[in-house]
Design an enzyme around this catalytic site. Structure first.
Site, mmCIF file in Angstrom:
data_model
loop_
_atom_site.group_PDB
_atom_site.id
_atom_site.type_symbol
_atom_site.label_atom_id
_atom_site.label_comp_id
_atom_site.label_asym_id
_atom_site.label_seq_id
_atom_site.Cartn_x
_atom_site.Cartn_y
_atom_site.Cartn_z
ATOM 1 N N GLY A 23 0.795 -1.228 0.000
ATOM 2 C CA GLY A 23 0.000 0.000 0.000
ATOM 3 C C GLY A 23 0.822 1.270 0.000
ATOM 4 O O GLY A 23 0.399 2.286 0.545
ATOM 5 N N SER A 24 1.999 1.238 -0.637
ATOM 6 C CA SER A 24 2.842 2.439 -0.606
ATOM 7 C C SER A 24 2.198 3.609 -1.339
ATOM 8 O O SER A 24 2.314 4.769 -0.905
ATOM 9 C CB SER A 24 4.231 2.142 -1.185
ATOM 10 N N ARG A 80 -15.719 -14.463 -9.715
ATOM 11 C CA ARG A 80 -15.248 -13.081 -9.740
ATOM 12 C C ARG A 80 -16.421 -12.112 -9.586
ATOM 13 O O ARG A 80 -16.316 -11.079 -8.919
ATOM 14 C CB ARG A 80 -14.511 -12.828 -11.057
ATOM 15 N N MET A 109 -4.553 -6.210 -6.822
ATOM 16 C CA MET A 109 -4.187 -7.206 -7.830
ATOM 17 C C MET A 109 -5.372 -8.096 -8.219
ATOM 18 O O MET A 109 -5.323 -9.329 -8.096
ATOM 19 C CB MET A 109 -3.016 -8.051 -7.321
ATOM 20 N N HIS A 128 -0.508 2.611 -13.285
ATOM 21 C CA HIS A 128 0.158 1.506 -13.981
ATOM 22 C C HIS A 128 1.615 1.884 -14.241
ATOM 23 O O HIS A 128 1.901 2.991 -14.721
ATOM 24 C CB HIS A 128 -0.548 1.220 -15.306
ATOM 25 N N THR A 160 -11.366 1.341 -17.480
ATOM 26 C CA THR A 160 -12.426 0.876 -18.364
ATOM 27 C C THR A 160 -12.401 -0.654 -18.366
ATOM 28 O O THR A 160 -11.617 -1.263 -17.648
ATOM 29 C CB THR A 160 -12.246 1.392 -19.801
ATOM 30 N N LEU A 163 -8.111 -3.775 -20.265
ATOM 31 C CA LEU A 163 -7.012 -3.779 -19.307
ATOM 32 C C LEU A 163 -6.045 -2.625 -19.558
ATOM 33 O O LEU A 163 -5.565 -2.439 -20.679
ATOM 34 C CB LEU A 163 -6.257 -5.106 -19.396
ATOM 35 N N THR A 191 9.122 5.920 -7.062
ATOM 36 C CA THR A 191 9.268 7.270 -6.504
ATOM 37 C C THR A 191 8.363 8.257 -7.226
ATOM 38 O O THR A 191 7.720 9.115 -6.597
ATOM 39 C CB THR A 191 10.736 7.730 -6.612
ATOM 40 N N GLN A 192 8.273 8.130 -8.533
ATOM 41 C CA GLN A 192 7.396 9.005 -9.311
ATOM 42 C C GLN A 192 5.925 8.670 -9.080
ATOM 43 O O GLN A 192 5.073 9.565 -9.066
ATOM 44 C CB GLN A 192 7.732 8.886 -10.801
#
Length: 207
Positions: A23-24, A80, A109, A128, A160, A163, A191-192
């Site tokens: 959870g960073s 699912r 995930m 992403h 959406t 994927l 970091t970004q």
């Protein structure tokens, strides 16, 4: 004063963050919300953190911040669709007609079903670790290195049913260095991620 407080409460926008691990990115968002006083400036707060894994380290951080946490084990569901329906039930506890909840995927995930994505269309966002539309899916850093890319990066986008698709909200570029491995590149990209995800969410809240 009571009247003013009531109005603020009614129109407070709730952010629900979904995680599966450390959870960073969630922590970066929570810290930005605190540091930049989102509750006062944007009328928004991180209301809950939900994980599909009980041992997700991010839950510990969220609890220490006084944020509501929930665990919904996907393995306990036969399909699912059933899991996503239960997940939506948890999220909707924080939904308000006056200020629809913003659902933030931060290392969650799970591939979400079309019904779930449609339910939160326009208010479901993801991050992403590539410069989309390049390198959708997994193993993005190694694939960028193998392809000889000079630059990699990260993208915040609307979710959406396709994927790693959807409107791009923010991107950050990171150079691929000659001696990079997937691990070293991932570290710099992360970091970004911690910088642009809170900024992108703050931008959405201002709309």
């Amino acid at each position: 004063m009571l009247g003013s407080a009531a109005i603020i409460h009614i129109h407070m926008k709730n952010i629900v963050i979904l995680i599966s691990g450390s959870g960073s990115n969630m922590a970066a968002i929570v810290q930005a919300a605190q540091r930049e006083a989102w509750a006062d400036r944007l009328g928004a707060k991180v209301a809950a953190v939900i994980s599909n894994k009980a041992d997700a380290n991010g839950l510990v951080f969220a609890k220490k911040q006084g944020i509501a946490t929930e665990v919904l084990d996907h393995k306990a569901f036969a399909s699912r669709e059933a899991f996503d329906a239960a997940l939506a039930g948890l999220i909707d506890r924080y939904d308000q007609p006056q200020a629809p909840v913003l659902v933030v995927l931060a290392g969650f995930m799970r591939i979400l079903t079309p019904v779930f994505v449609g339910r939160y269309a326009g208010r479901l966002v993801n991050i992403h670790p590539s410069l989309l539309p390049a390198f959708t899916g997994l193993n993005t850093h190694q694939r960028a290195i193998d392809a000889g890319c000079k630059f990699a990066g990260v993208t915040v986008h609307q979710v959406t049913n396709v994927l790693d698709d959807g409107q791009i909200l923010a991107q950050a570029v990171v150079p691929v260095l000659p001696m990079d491995t997937a691990v070293t590149l991932a570290t710099r990209v992360l970091t970004q991620e911690h910088l642009i995800y809170p900024r992108a969410i703050a931008g959405l809240l201002q709309k």
